[in-house]
Design a protein around this motif. Structure first.
Motif, PDB file in Angstrom:
ATOM      1  N   SER A 161       0.846  -1.198   0.000  1.00 19.67           N
ATOM      2  CA  SER A 161       0.000   0.000   0.000  1.00 19.67           C
ATOM      3  C   SER A 161       0.874   1.239   0.000  1.00 19.67           C
ATOM      4  CB  SER A 161      -0.930   0.006   1.217  1.00 19.67           C
ATOM      5  OG  SER A 161      -1.853  -1.066   1.163  1.00 19.67           O
ATOM      6  N   GLY A 162       0.365   2.313  -0.577  1.00 26.61           N
ATOM      7  CA  GLY A 162       1.153   3.536  -0.575  1.00 26.61           C
ATOM      8  C   GLY A 162       0.599   4.604  -1.490  1.00 26.61           C
ATOM      9  N   LEU A 163       1.452   5.573  -1.774  1.00 24.35           N
ATOM     10  CA  LEU A 163       1.084   6.745  -2.554  1.00 24.35           C
ATOM     11  C   LEU A 163       2.035   6.899  -3.734  1.00 24.35           C
ATOM     12  CD1 LEU A 163       0.484   9.253   0.382  1.00 24.35           C
ATOM     13  CD2 LEU A 163      -1.285   8.164  -1.027  1.00 24.35           C
ATOM     14  N   LYS A 164       1.467   7.139  -4.894  1.00 24.47           N
ATOM     15  CA  LYS A 164       2.241   7.348  -6.113  1.00 24.47           C
ATOM     16  C   LYS A 164       1.970   8.757  -6.625  1.00 24.47           C
ATOM     17  CE  LYS A 164       2.875   5.322 -10.731  1.00 24.47           C
ATOM     18  NZ  LYS A 164       2.465   4.210 -11.629  1.00 24.47           N
ATOM     19  N   GLY A 165       3.046   9.495  -6.879  1.00 23.22           N
ATOM     20  CA  GLY A 165       2.874  10.828  -7.433  1.00 23.22           C
ATOM     21  C   GLY A 165       2.265  11.831  -6.491  1.00 23.22           C
ATOM     22  N   ALA A 166       2.304  11.567  -5.193  1.00 27.74           N
ATOM     23  CA  ALA A 166       1.707  12.459  -4.195  1.00 27.74           C
ATOM     24  C   ALA A 166       2.792  13.127  -3.368  1.00 27.74           C
ATOM     25  CB  ALA A 166       0.766  11.683  -3.285  1.00 27.74           C
ATOM     26  N   SER A 167       2.467  14.258  -2.793  1.00 27.01           N
ATOM     27  CA  SER A 167       3.384  14.987  -1.926  1.00 27.01           C
ATOM     28  C   SER A 167       2.690  15.283  -0.607  1.00 27.01           C
ATOM     29  CB  SER A 167       3.837  16.293  -2.587  1.00 27.01           C
ATOM     30  OG  SER A 167       4.762  16.982  -1.760  1.00 27.01           O
ATOM     31  N   LEU A 168       3.102  14.580   0.458  1.00 25.48           N
ATOM     32  CA  LEU A 168       2.557  14.827   1.792  1.00 25.48           C
ATOM     33  C   LEU A 168       3.165  16.101   2.355  1.00 25.48           C
ATOM     34  CD1 LEU A 168       2.446  11.449   3.759  1.00 25.48           C
ATOM     35  CD2 LEU A 168       0.592  12.614   2.545  1.00 25.48           C
ATOM     36  N   GLN A 169       2.315  17.003   2.829  1.00 26.44           N
ATOM     37  CA  GLN A 169       2.743  18.262   3.412  1.00 26.44           C
ATOM     38  C   GLN A 169       2.454  18.234   4.915  1.00 26.44           C
ATOM     39  OE1 GLN A 169       4.147  20.877   1.269  1.00 26.44           O
ATOM     40  NE2 GLN A 169       4.190  19.009   0.016  1.00 26.44           N
ATOM     41  N   ILE A 170       3.494  18.022   5.713  1.00 23.98           N
ATOM     42  CA  ILE A 170       3.363  18.021   7.175  1.00 23.98           C
ATOM     43  C   ILE A 170       3.854  19.388   7.625  1.00 23.98           C
ATOM     44  CG2 ILE A 170       3.934  16.780   9.294  1.00 23.98           C
ATOM     45  CD1 ILE A 170       4.637  14.356   7.505  1.00 23.98           C
ATOM     46  N   ASN A 171       2.924  20.316   7.671  1.00 23.91           N
ATOM     47  CA  ASN A 171       3.267  21.736   7.709  1.00 23.91           C
ATOM     48  C   ASN A 171       2.757  22.390   9.000  1.00 23.91           C
ATOM     49  OD1 ASN A 171       3.833  24.407   7.144  1.00 23.91           O
ATOM     50  ND2 ASN A 171       2.634  24.489   5.263  1.00 23.91           N
ATOM     51  N   THR A 172       3.694  22.813   9.831  1.00 26.50           N
ATOM     52  CA  THR A 172       3.422  23.572  11.069  1.00 26.50           C
ATOM     53  C   THR A 172       2.359  22.900  11.934  1.00 26.50           C
ATOM     54  OG1 THR A 172       1.866  25.076   9.952  1.00 26.50           O
ATOM     55  CG2 THR A 172       4.172  25.752  10.068  1.00 26.50           C
ATOM     56  N   VAL A 173       2.427  21.587  12.036  1.00 25.82           N
ATOM     57  CA  VAL A 173       1.546  20.841  12.928  1.00 25.82           C
ATOM     58  C   VAL A 173       2.418  20.001  13.861  1.00 25.82           C
ATOM     59  CG1 VAL A 173      -0.373  20.784  11.312  1.00 25.82           C
ATOM     60  CG2 VAL A 173       1.307  18.911  11.301  1.00 25.82           C
TER      61      VAL A 173
END
Length: 446
Positions: free
Chosen positions: A179-191
């Motif tokens: 399982s996973g993500l293709k062509g995606a960009s996770l934004q872990i931003n100021t949390v």
């Protein structure tokens, strides 16, 4: 109209969790990962596991629990990109768990789906070729209806489409082995308080790289999008993930204006005052610019980053990479028990940058013929460094001495100025390659 290349495409004790507004304590004695030895009690299910006490920088201060205390209403199982983004966008900061089942492709429709009307890559090449445009002026002032303006608008559409913002108190976890993500960009931003586990990431392919004729003597193509970006966030644990270029390695990318049409950026960036991050048991493979910790030497960036960027990297496999494993500015980075496999095209592993304080100990390096120990480090600016007990092709090697011998006019000094303490278990360096190769990456969580 022609568009660029299309996508087809530990021992440890879990002490306490607060569930919702109640003070319910979930006590679970035992490991939080599959790499523990013994213990009388079964660990919680992977989606409910928290970072064990003492496991790297992300365990410091308040620790990292992600969405482990989520109630049933905040547990989501998703199979599409739209479902995934909706699960993350659910309002509020209550703990949540997002279970990804199967491979979700954020770029499934291909590059043409992001292009604005009028965008034409052939027209872009014709106008900005070195023969017509030269190398002296950049493209920033080009108007909205120019080939560059239409490229910017198309890039903005892709940017909106493939980025997903991760809220606080969240666990994102892959279901099963594939399982996973293709062509995606996770934004872990100021949390604060995020866990990402058991996911395969295929690096996003930038459909609209920008030509910058002023970048170097002969220009360069510059791209956007990392698989995961930790920006100003705190207490982040990335564990048992796999990062790769997948079906689109750089070797498949075309060349324009004599330069590779670069459509990849990084696999993981930790920047802009981010703090308390642990990356453990991951595979970083088949990529160029891999991990960036601190993204600029500028005074403005220094004001944000000094005293932050505390990152631990342990039991990760870095294989067939070019550089940045990691490149560090400002941060206190502890890198131990990692296995580095260097093959054709290798540049370096550890990039020592401005005011960095890197500790690299008990790591194993497997270098292909023609690659030397003197290439493992790279000095980009003045930083401090501690290296101890590292193996190179089975031989204990002083990486600092190897660099200094190969670079007598650009030497590095010894001593990072701090001593890591957040290491729950350190494997003997002779065991590192076997242990890491057998346990790192998605699908090996147990």
């Amino acid at each position: 109209m022609r568009t660029p290349l299309h996508l087809h495409r530990n021992h440890g004790r879990v002490v306490a969790l607060l569930a919702g507004c109640t003070a319910l304590v979930l006590a679970a004695t035992g490991p939080a990962t599959a790499h523990s030895r013994g213990g009388a009690h079964h660990p919680p299910a992977p989606a409910r596991q928290v970072l064990p006490a003492g496991d790297g920088w992300a365990s410091s201060t308040t620790g990292t629990t992600g969405g482990a205390a989520a109630d049933a209403a905040h547990v989501h199982t998703v199979t599409t990109w739209a479902e995934f983004k909706a699960a993350l966008a659910d309002p509020g900061t209550a703990p949540r768990i997002v279970r990804i089942k199967g491979i979700i492709d954020a770029e499934a429709e291909g590059c043409a789906a992001f292009a604005v009307p009028g965008y034409d890559f052939d027209a872009y090449l014709a106008k900005y070729s070195p023969e017509n445009w030269g190398y002296d002026q950049d493209l920033e002032a080009e108007p909205a209806d120019s080939p560059e303006g239409l490229r910017r608008a198309s890039a903005a559409r892709q940017n909106t489409a493939i980025k997903a913002n991760v809220p606080a108190n969240t666990t994102i976890i892959g279901v099963g082995r594939h399982s996973g993500l293709k062509g995606a960009s996770l934004q872990i931003n100021t949390v604060d308080n995020v866990i990402v586990r058991n996911l395969s990431f295929e690096t996003p392919l930038d459909c609209f790289p920008q030509w910058d004729p002023t970048d170097g003597d002969t220009g360069n193509w510059n791209s956007e999008y990392d698989s995961a970006v930790v920006t100003g966030a705190t207490h982040v644990w990335l564990d048992h993930d796999t990062f790769t270029d997948g079906d689109h390695p750089d070797s498949t990318l075309p060349t324009y204006f004599g330069r590779i049409f670069e459509q990849h950026d990084g696999e993981l960036d930790i920047v802009k005052g981010a703090d308390y991050v642990t990356a453990s048991w991951n595979r970083f493979t088949d990529h160029d610019k891999t991990i960036l910790i601190g993204n600029s030497d500028s005074a403005a960036t220094a004001a944000i980053d000094r005293g932050h960027l505390k990152v631990t990297l342990h039991h990760n496999l870095f294989s067939n990479l070019v550089e940045r494993a990691p490149r560090v500015r400002f941060g206190q980075v502890d890198s131990y028990n990692n296995h580095f496999v260097a093959k054709t095209g290798y540049g370096y592993s550890y990039g020592v940058g401005l005011e960095s304080q890197l500790v690299a100990e008990h790591n194993a390096f497997t270098l292909a013929p023609g690659i030397t120990a003197g290439q493992i480090l790279m000095k980009w600016n003045d930083g401090s460094l501690t290296v101890n007990d590292n193996l190179v092709n089975g031989v204990r090697t002083d990486l600092l001495a190897a660099w200094n011998a190969a670079n007598p006019d650009n030497t590095l000094g010894s001593g990072a100025g701090w001593t890591p303490t957040l290491r729950p278990h350190v494997d003997p360096v002779r065991n590192v390659a076997r242990v890491v190769d057998g346990g790192a990456g998605a699908g090996r969580l147990g």
